[in-house]
Design a protein around this motif. Structure first.
Motif, short mmCIF file in Angstrom:
data_model
loop_
_atom_site.label_atom_id
_atom_site.label_comp_id
_atom_site.label_asym_id
_atom_site.label_seq_id
_atom_site.Cartn_x
_atom_site.Cartn_y
_atom_site.Cartn_z
N LEU A 245 -17.86 29.86 72.25
CA LEU A 245 -17.74 30.47 70.93
C LEU A 245 -16.65 31.53 71.00
N VAL A 246 -15.58 31.31 70.25
CA VAL A 246 -14.46 32.25 70.28
C VAL A 246 -14.62 33.25 69.12
N PRO A 270 -25.76 24.90 74.98
CA PRO A 270 -25.63 26.31 75.34
C PRO A 270 -24.27 26.90 74.94
N ILE A 271 -24.29 28.21 74.65
CA ILE A 271 -23.08 28.88 74.17
C ILE A 271 -22.60 29.91 75.18
N VAL A 272 -21.30 29.87 75.50
CA VAL A 272 -20.65 30.94 76.26
C VAL A 272 -19.72 31.63 75.27
N LEU A 297 -27.63 36.19 70.13
CA LEU A 297 -26.78 36.00 71.30
C LEU A 297 -26.63 37.38 71.93
N VAL A 298 -27.57 37.72 72.79
CA VAL A 298 -27.56 39.06 73.37
C VAL A 298 -26.83 39.02 74.71
N GLY A 304 -29.45 40.88 77.65
CA GLY A 304 -29.73 39.51 77.21
C GLY A 304 -29.29 38.46 78.20
N LYS A 305 -29.18 37.22 77.74
CA LYS A 305 -28.86 36.12 78.64
C LYS A 305 -27.53 35.47 78.33
N THR A 306 -26.88 35.91 77.24
CA THR A 306 -25.65 35.24 76.83
C THR A 306 -24.46 35.71 77.66
N ILE A 307 -23.75 34.75 78.22
CA ILE A 307 -22.55 35.09 78.98
C ILE A 307 -21.44 35.42 78.00
#
Ligand code: GDP
Length: 667
Positions: A245-246, A270-272, A297-298, A304-307
């Motif tokens: 996700l940009v 999954p989203i990076v 998206l933390v 959180g867990k979002t890279i």
């Protein structure tokens, strides 16, 4: 588990030869008495042969068209609660074939079809829905046997997890708001990570590219945004393993960022996050992260867990980190494939190119592909003549997660179509023809998605347990209020799930997501963009526009109870664009138009759309081809249109005409 034909024959007290004859009649393809049948088929055959004597007490030396005692005449009372007789058949099949299967005279079947308002001749093919309906009339519950292709594909897919599995490269798609830097990032990655292998010059893209980082590979798909991503998913294809996700650091989370998040989530990918444009002055990354956390998206540094990775497509900052994180995420997904089996995968892009004929960029999801292999690709097939990698170099063999361009196809497949290798051209041709035939039949019965009208029956039939809703509203405040009141309507029988919400008119992205996720679109104080309207008509997505919150909840409640009043539906007829304005005495302003789609019809109700907004609603009061009055004008033609009581028509306005249809509530 499986059983050989001779063993099953013994089981059933038959000779192998007799059983083989019966299998042939049942359309079960086997080679001989040593062939094996899977459990399910064997069970069906047991039941099939068991049920025969019951319905036909006296063997069956008579011609099959005779009506056995147990078969109901359609004119008799409905089969009440009596059990329907199960019968497995292949579909499509002709009227004659169906009559034989149900032991009826074809004329009786044709008569009943006529009563159902279906005019069919004896050799006409019937689709699944018709077959099921007419079967019930005669006391049968007709089930569809898998087609030869489906059986083949099933066996093909079984090989996915058999054999020695090896790790495969993750397949990645960039998504995000327009201008946040998706293209720039992808270009930069391509240039810096791929250039080493290139002879120089600009490579023409094939719609996908592969890069290598520390000996590990990543495949990037150049899908232009989330619409294409979800359009592929609507066709049943999920090509992407990871979404990047940009988000531009200076802009933060924007409407299409949220759309992208919801599209990725609906697909369970999954989203990076790549926070781009970090080279710009006065940016506030913490603010962007806070915005992202509002959408669950933390970031890791916020607990959180979002890279998330800070990058710049301009300076190259963070790109290596981003690639490393993609690889890490890929490792966590434990993506595996079996290269030692025939290839299967999906079409990423396709085109008809001069000199080359139909070509397609395909992504191999499992197995390996070699030049000379025969593959089925959507409705078409090919003996692969040439394979080009993402640098347009000829290759002889390709493996899981490789993207490549192939030529030699008999037609242009669609993005999202599946492909798989078959043993020979004969089989490919057979499957291809069968598909085209099915498509021709299905043409009449268009795909439909859930609508509030048929919600009740679908819930009752246990077909759906969740109503997916997309909500669009004019302001954030009413959006929130609407979502809350909708969620309160969840019951034990059905959960209401808002899969996407946003401020603004209903757009194409909403329709694509609705089609892929079988959702209803609800608009509150907003309109529908014309492209979205067209897409909704094509995809049969139910859009409902409201001005009062109470009406939204009342409608959904009624739908859940099966009490929804019939509603007035506009059926699209045609769309024309104003190119010139003429003044005509008596009529007033006449718009010189080009019909863009469908047909314009005299006296049909119409709306005038300017900058994607409806500004007037009325009727087409005059339709002219040059000076002559006409009743209809088709797409591609020029015509003069006057809209009754509308004087301020302008160049570039869109006139859309439609039919009003009353949709009865269905229980
Ligand atoms: P897309 O619509 O998401 O594909 O965005 P583009 O890649 O076309 O980029 C939109 C604009 O932002 C272009 O003018 C780019 O030059 C610019 N841009 C992209 N990435 C960066 C970046 O990291 N820093 C700066 N300063 N500009 C960027």
């Amino acid at each position: 588990m499986s059983i050989r034909v001779h063993a099953l024959a013994k089981n059933l007290g038959l000779s192998s030869k007799d059983l083989l004859a019966k299998l042939k009649k049942l359309n079960v393809k086997v080679k001989g008495h040593m062939s094996s049948l899977d459990d399910e088929t064997a069970q069906i055959i047991r039941e099939e042969l068991k049920s025969k004597p019951k319905s036909k007490p006296k063997a069956k030396p008579k011609p099959k068209v005779d009506k056995p005692a147990s078969v109901k005449k359609p004119d008799e009372k409905k089969p009440d609660e009596k059990e329907l007789k199960e019968l497995q058949i292949k579909i499509p099949l002709t009227v004659k074939e169906l009559a034989v299967k149900m032991s009826l005279k074809p004329t009786d079947l044709i008569k009943t079809l006529m009563k159902m308002k279906i005019m069919a001749t004896i050799n006409q093919s019937l689709d699944e829905e018709t077959v099921k309906k007419v079967g019930e009339e005669f006391g049968f519950n007709l089930g569809r046997l898998p087609t030869l292709e489906e059986e083949f594909l099933e066996r093909h897919k079984e090989k996915d997890t058999s054999g020695k599995l090896v790790a495969r490269a993750p397949v990645v798609t960039f998504m995000g708001h327009v201008d946040h830097g998706k293209t720039s990032l992808l270009d930069l990655i391509r240039k810096t990570k791929v250039a080493a292998r290139e002879a120089g010059g600009i490579t023409q893209h094939i719609g996908a590219s592969e890069v290598e980082v520390d000996g590990k590979r990543i495949t990037f798909l150049d899908t232009p945004g989330h619409e294409a991503f979800t359009a592929m998913r609507a066709r049943g294809a999920n090509a992407t393993d990871i979404v990047v996700l940009v988000v531009a650091a200076n802009d933060g989370v924007m409407p299409q960022t949220i759309e992208a998040i919801d599209h990725a989530r609906a697909a369970d990918v999954p989203i990076v996050v790549a926070i781009n444009k970090c080279d710009l002055p006065n940016i506030n990354i913490a603010r962007v992260k806070a915005q992202l956390s509002q959408h669950d998206l933390v970031a890791e540094d916020m607990g959180g867990k979002t890279i998330t990775v800070n990058v710049s497509a301009k300076t190259g900052q963070g790109i290596d980190d981003l690639l490393e994180m993609i690889l890490l995420e890929g490792e966590m997904l434990e993506l595996k494939a079996n290269p030692n089996r025939p290839a299967r995968g999906i079409v990423v892009e396709s085109k008809l190119s001069r000199g080359m004929g139909p070509t397609a960029t395909i992504l191999i999801q499992n197995g390996s592909l070699k030049v000379g292999d025969v593959l089925i690709c959507g409705d078409y097939y090919a003996r692969v003549k040439s394979m080009l990698n993402d640098h347009r170099e000829q290759i002889k063999e390709a493996h899981p997660s490789n993207a490549l361009e192939i030529s030699g196809l008999t037609g242009v497949p669609e993005a999202g179509d599946a492909f798989y290798v078959v043993e020979d051209e004969k089989k490919a041709r057979e499957f291809s023809l069968q598909r085209l035939e099915e498509k021709r039949l299905k043409g009449a019965v268009a795909i439909t998605h859930i609508s509030l009208e048929d919600l009740y029956s679908q819930v009752k039939e246990g077909k759906i347990k969740e109503l997916n809703i997309i909500v669009k509203a004019d302001v954030q405040g009413s959006l929130q209020a609407l979502i809350e009141s909708l969620q309160k309507l969840s019951s034990k029988e059905i959960a209401i799930k808002v899969i996407h919400s946003g401020v603004g008119n209903v757009n194409v992205s909403d329709i694509v997501l609705a089609a892929a996720s079988n959702a209803v679109v609800i608009g509150f104080h907003v309109g529908t963009e014309s492209r979205a309207q067209a897409a909704a008509e094509k995809e049969k997505v139910d859009i409902r526009l409201y001005n009062i919150i109470y009406e939204v909840t009342a409608d959904i409640k009624s739908a859940l109870e099966g009490m929804l009043e019939p509603h007035i539906k506009e059926v699209f007829l045609g769309r024309a664009q104003v190119r010139q304005i003429f003044k005509v005495s008596k009529i007033g302003n006449v718009a010189g138009c080009m019909v863009l789609a469908g047909k314009m019809v005299l006296h049909a109700p119409c709306r005038v759309v300017r900058s994607n907004e409806e500004i007037f609603r009325g009727k087409i009061s005059s339709l002219k081809k040059f000076k002559e009055n006409v009743k209809e004008m088709n797409a591609g033609s020029e015509c003069g249109i006057a809209v009754a009581n509308f004087k301020t028509i302008r160049v570039a306005d869109i006139i859309e005409c439609f039919e009003i249809e009353k949709v009865a509530r269905r229980l």
